[in-house]
Design a protein around this motif. Structure first.
Motif, PDB file in Angstrom:
ATOM      1  N   ALA A  75      41.560  54.466  38.909  1.00 17.94           N
ATOM      2  CA  ALA A  75      42.746  53.800  38.342  1.00 17.94           C
ATOM      3  C   ALA A  75      43.909  54.781  38.251  1.00 17.94           C
ATOM      4  CB  ALA A  75      42.417  53.236  36.962  1.00 17.94           C
ATOM      5  N   GLY A  83      40.177  43.620  35.256  1.00 17.78           N
ATOM      6  CA  GLY A  83      39.169  43.331  34.230  1.00 17.78           C
ATOM      7  C   GLY A  83      39.341  41.921  33.733  1.00 17.78           C
ATOM      8  N   LEU A  91      38.490  47.571  29.427  1.00 16.16           N
ATOM      9  CA  LEU A  91      39.689  48.340  29.793  1.00 16.16           C
ATOM     10  C   LEU A  91      40.477  48.802  28.569  1.00 16.16           C
ATOM     11  CD1 LEU A  91      40.950  46.322  32.907  1.00 16.16           C
ATOM     12  CD2 LEU A  91      40.010  48.635  32.903  1.00 16.16           C
ATOM     13  N   THR A  94      38.479  51.718  26.972  1.00 21.11           N
ATOM     14  CA  THR A  94      38.579  53.007  27.666  1.00 21.11           C
ATOM     15  C   THR A  94      39.967  53.619  27.479  1.00 21.11           C
ATOM     16  OG1 THR A  94      39.390  51.941  29.655  1.00 21.11           O
ATOM     17  CG2 THR A  94      37.031  52.339  29.571  1.00 21.11           C
ATOM     18  N   LEU A  96      42.538  52.537  29.153  1.00 17.89           N
ATOM     19  CA  LEU A  96      43.322  52.307  30.377  1.00 17.89           C
ATOM     20  C   LEU A  96      44.408  51.252  30.127  1.00 17.89           C
ATOM     21  CD1 LEU A  96      40.592  52.394  33.176  1.00 17.89           C
ATOM     22  CD2 LEU A  96      42.448  54.034  32.858  1.00 17.89           C
ATOM     23  N   ASN A 190      48.854  47.885  32.953  1.00 20.91           N
ATOM     24  CA  ASN A 190      49.264  49.217  32.525  1.00 20.91           C
ATOM     25  C   ASN A 190      50.709  49.412  32.981  1.00 20.91           C
ATOM     26  OD1 ASN A 190      48.707  49.328  35.278  1.00 20.91           O
ATOM     27  ND2 ASN A 190      48.055  51.455  35.208  1.00 20.91           N
ATOM     28  N   ILE A 195      46.599  48.236  37.065  1.00 21.96           N
ATOM     29  CA  ILE A 195      45.446  47.784  36.271  1.00 21.96           C
ATOM     30  C   ILE A 195      45.850  46.483  35.579  1.00 21.96           C
ATOM     31  CG2 ILE A 195      43.833  48.388  34.434  1.00 21.96           C
ATOM     32  CD1 ILE A 195      44.678  51.317  34.817  1.00 21.96           C
ATOM     33  N   GLY A 197      44.290  43.445  33.017  1.00 17.85           N
ATOM     34  CA  GLY A 197      43.233  42.878  32.182  1.00 17.85           C
ATOM     35  C   GLY A 197      43.657  41.492  31.765  1.00 17.85           C
TER      36      GLY A 197
END
Lengths: 227, 77
Positions: A75, A83, A91, A94, A96, A190, A195, A197
């Motif tokens: 990532a 995700g 996610l 973690t 992220l 992000n 990324i 989610g």
């Protein structure tokens, strides 16, 4: 295009995701969480389910599993990580993605179709998507997105809100917020937008007879954006 | 050595379970219960004789796994 779906003990949407990815042209591989290395991939998917029985907090144990370090490296080097549902929770655990998924406002497991509005198309996931209101499915107990006011401002300023819950016309309000998520947030990126989610399950909406096809629109568009 | 940890939701973070417990207590004949916050309690057995060292390790564990600092606080006792 190569994709990998990570399987944790308790994942239960991994095979649906495998079917969906293959249907729309990805060469998909299934990867066990204890594997130390990721196979070469263009897309990593953390699927829905109840990884490690949702022990401690949803996604917290999976967020420390062996494979996660490779996912984080992938990532951070700009690779696409998606995700879904429990994958979204992993996610955030973690780090992220910012924030956290809390228990639904009404302390109920919600399992139903909902609408989401695509808020940002300047990314690989939604660029050129042919509909900006999608009918998808949610099934979760901890889906209420929460973050501090300061974090929320930063998410808004950086255009990180990917999708929000709404009605079929695209109206996002309290009435069409199934779980109490802050600002009706159903999915976020992000800062770099590689990324994503999201709580809704596009992989459950890929058959016009069984479910609906708005998930197909998502996957068709995603693979097109790779080419 | 045994170290105890309590993890609670931060002030201002919605706690739907705590709220449901409070309402149930109110309806059971405890009308003066004005608020309930639900948390988690951990008993950690750690192979370490020095209490300060043990607590410092547990502090690290809390920050890395036991608590999600976005919404939770922890107390080592």
């Amino acid at each position: 295009m190569k994709s990998s779906v990570i399987i944790f003990p308790g994942s239960n949407c991994d095979r649906d995701m495998d079917v969906a990815l293959k249907k729309f042209g990805f060469k998909n591989q299934m990867v066990w969480h204890n594997d130390p290395k990721l196979p070469k991939s263009d897309l990593i998917v953390l699927p829905g389910g109840f990884s490690f029985g949702d022990y401690l907090r949803c996604g917290s144990i999976a967020g420390k599993s062996k494979i996660i370090n490779s996912v984080i490296d992938f990532a951070k080097s700009g690779g696409l990580v998606l995700g879904i549902c429990n994958g979204f929770q992993i996610l955030t655990e973690t780090g992220l993605l910012p924030g956290v998924l809390q228990q639904n406002r009404n302390i109920e497991f919600i399992c139903k179709n909902i609408y989401v509005k695509v808020n940002n198309t300047d990314n690989k996931y939604f660029k050129n998507i042919k509909k900006n209101i999608l009918e998808l499915h949610i099934a979760h107990n901890e889906g209420s997105y929460f973050c501090s006011n300061q974090e929320l401002k930063s998410i808004q300023d950086n255009n990180q809100i990917a999708i929000t819950y709404c009605n079929s016309k695209g109206l996002s309000d309290h009435e069409h917020n199934p779980n109490g998520a802050i600002d009706n947030i159903a999915g976020i990126f992000n800062k770099e937008k590689n990324i994503l989610g999201m709580m809704p399950h596009p992989e459950r909406m890929i058959d016009k007879y069984l479910s609906g096809e708005d998930g197909s629109i998502f996957f068709e568009n995603l693979i097109k954006n790779f080419k | 050595m045994k170290i105890k940890v309590i993890v609670t939701l931060k002030n201002g973070v919605l706690d739907p379970q705590g709220k449901a417990i409070q309402q149930t207590l109110n309806s059971m004949g405890f009308p003066n219960v004005n608020g309930v916050r639900q948390g988690k309690y951990f008993d950690i057995e750690i192979d370490e004789k020095d209490e300060i060292k043990a607590k410092s390790k547990v502090d690290e564990m809390c920050k890395k796994l036991l608590a999600n600092l976005v919404i939770e606080d922890f107390k080592i006792i």
